[in-house]
Design a protein around this motif. Structure first.
Motif, PDB file in Angstrom:
ATOM      1  N   GLY A   7       4.549 -10.780   5.468  1.00  0.00           N
ATOM      2  CA  GLY A   7       4.841  -9.791   6.492  1.00  0.00           C
ATOM      3  C   GLY A   7       6.301  -9.413   6.501  1.00  0.00           C
ATOM      4  O   GLY A   7       6.948  -9.384   5.451  1.00  0.00           O
ATOM      5  N   ASP A  20       6.499 -11.302  11.229  1.00  0.00           N
ATOM      6  CA  ASP A  20       5.550 -10.384  11.863  1.00  0.00           C
ATOM      7  C   ASP A  20       4.492  -9.966  10.847  1.00  0.00           C
ATOM      8  O   ASP A  20       4.798  -9.422   9.798  1.00  0.00           O
ATOM      9  N   VAL A  21       3.240 -10.271  11.172  1.00  0.00           N
ATOM     10  CA  VAL A  21       2.114  -9.908  10.306  1.00  0.00           C
ATOM     11  C   VAL A  21       1.184  -8.981  11.083  1.00  0.00           C
ATOM     12  O   VAL A  21       0.423  -9.426  11.940  1.00  0.00           O
ATOM     13  N   ARG A  22       1.324  -7.681  10.862  1.00  0.00           N
ATOM     14  CA  ARG A  22       0.499  -6.682  11.537  1.00  0.00           C
ATOM     15  C   ARG A  22       0.546  -6.826  13.058  1.00  0.00           C
ATOM     16  O   ARG A  22      -0.481  -6.782  13.739  1.00  0.00           O
ATOM     17  N   GLY A  23       1.732  -7.074  13.574  1.00  0.00           N
ATOM     18  CA  GLY A  23       1.901  -7.162  15.018  1.00  0.00           C
ATOM     19  C   GLY A  23       1.781  -8.540  15.609  1.00  0.00           C
ATOM     20  O   GLY A  23       2.020  -8.739  16.798  1.00  0.00           O
ATOM     21  N   GLU A 160      -1.704   0.592   0.490  1.00  0.00           N
ATOM     22  CA  GLU A 160      -1.387   0.798   1.894  1.00  0.00           C
ATOM     23  C   GLU A 160       0.057   0.439   2.187  1.00  0.00           C
ATOM     24  O   GLU A 160       0.616  -0.470   1.614  1.00  0.00           O
ATOM     25  N   ALA A 162       1.645  -1.109   4.625  1.00  0.00           N
ATOM     26  CA  ALA A 162       1.590  -1.953   5.811  1.00  0.00           C
ATOM     27  C   ALA A 162       2.241  -3.278   5.457  1.00  0.00           C
ATOM     28  O   ALA A 162       3.427  -3.314   5.144  1.00  0.00           O
ATOM     29  N   VAL A 163       1.492  -4.366   5.517  1.00  0.00           N
ATOM     30  CA  VAL A 163       2.037  -5.672   5.180  1.00  0.00           C
ATOM     31  C   VAL A 163       2.266  -5.735   3.685  1.00  0.00           C
ATOM     32  O   VAL A 163       1.381  -5.424   2.912  1.00  0.00           O
TER      33      VAL A 163
END
Length: 241
Positions: A7, A20-23, A160, A162-163
């Motif tokens: 993350g 932080d991993v996807r919130g 993606e 994201a992470v």
């Protein structure tokens, strides 16, 4: 079981980081050596993890490589070695240094870790010496696993935004910082030692004798390739006199 965290680094403290991993924020405790190799706040980070479960506690510990994680689990099996002492040993010596110290019976090296006394260091060497060759032999497969994780992470980034799992962490030496050059070299050295250990085993040498010779030879020439390491180890194993 949480085996890996990937993350964004939210903050770092003296003994842990928040990722932080996807919130969702995970607090992960690490050795000084692993902390020193962390990227900057806000950057992507990945750690292999081990979850300590007690009646009143759930605590995550993070490692730069699977090799380091395996040594943490072994160190924790020794009476008198808790998570704090294990991280102190790994922070002082690194995973390869622990392999070498245990294999060669170097009690002084283990004792150099903060909070580890002579008797505890002796127990580490006595109880883990027979297990060290097995862990060292994992070097090649661990390197392959880390390469596979790297490829998986790169694909994730492409699919993606994201992470980020773009690089499975490598063993980190003191002063590496966020760069991966020395970490890659350490992983290569680990794989070379594993190959040499396997070759000596095929020649009929006992795991303990082979591991001792390989560890000593690697310590004398850290840049040696597999063939050179095998030759050096064979010289050390040759009958004296």
């Amino acid at each position: 079981m949480i085996g890996k965290i990937s993350g964004t680094l939210e903050y770092r403290s003296t003994d842990h980081v928040l990722i932080d991993v996807r919130g969702v924020g995970y607090m992960v405790y690490c050795s000084d050596r692993t902390l020193a190799g962390m990227p900057g706040v806000g950057e992507a980070v990945a750690l292999y993890t081990d979850l300590l479960v007690r009646e009143d506690l759930l605590q995550l510990f993070g490692f730069a490589s699977l090799f380091e994680k395996e040594w943490h689990r072994l160190l924790m099996s020794v009476q008198g070695i808790g998570a704090k002492a294990s991280l102190a040993i790994l922070g002082t010596l690194g995973a390869e240094g622990v392999s070498r110290a245990v294999t060669l019976g170097d009690v002084a090296a283990i004792k150099a870790a903060k909070g580890v006394g002579t008797k505890t260091a002796q127990r580490v060497v006595i109880e883990l010496k027979d297990k060290a060759p097995e862990v060292m032999a994992l070097g090649g497969s661990l390197s392959n696993a880390m390469a596979a994780a790297t490829a998986e992470g790169a694909q994730s980034v492409a699919e993606e935004d994201a992470v980020i799992e773009d690089a499975a962490p490598q063993p980190i030496a003191a002063g590496d910082g966020a760069s991966g050059g020395k970490g890659s070299a350490a992983a290569a050295s680990m794989s070379v030692q594993a190959d040499a250990l396997s070759a000596l085993g095929n020649l009929g040498y006992s795991p303990s004798d082979a591991a001792t010779a390989v560890a000593q030879a690697a310590g004398e020439d850290p840049e040696a390739d597999t063939a050179s390491l095998i030759r050096s180890a064979l010289k050390l194993l040759a009958p004296k006199g």
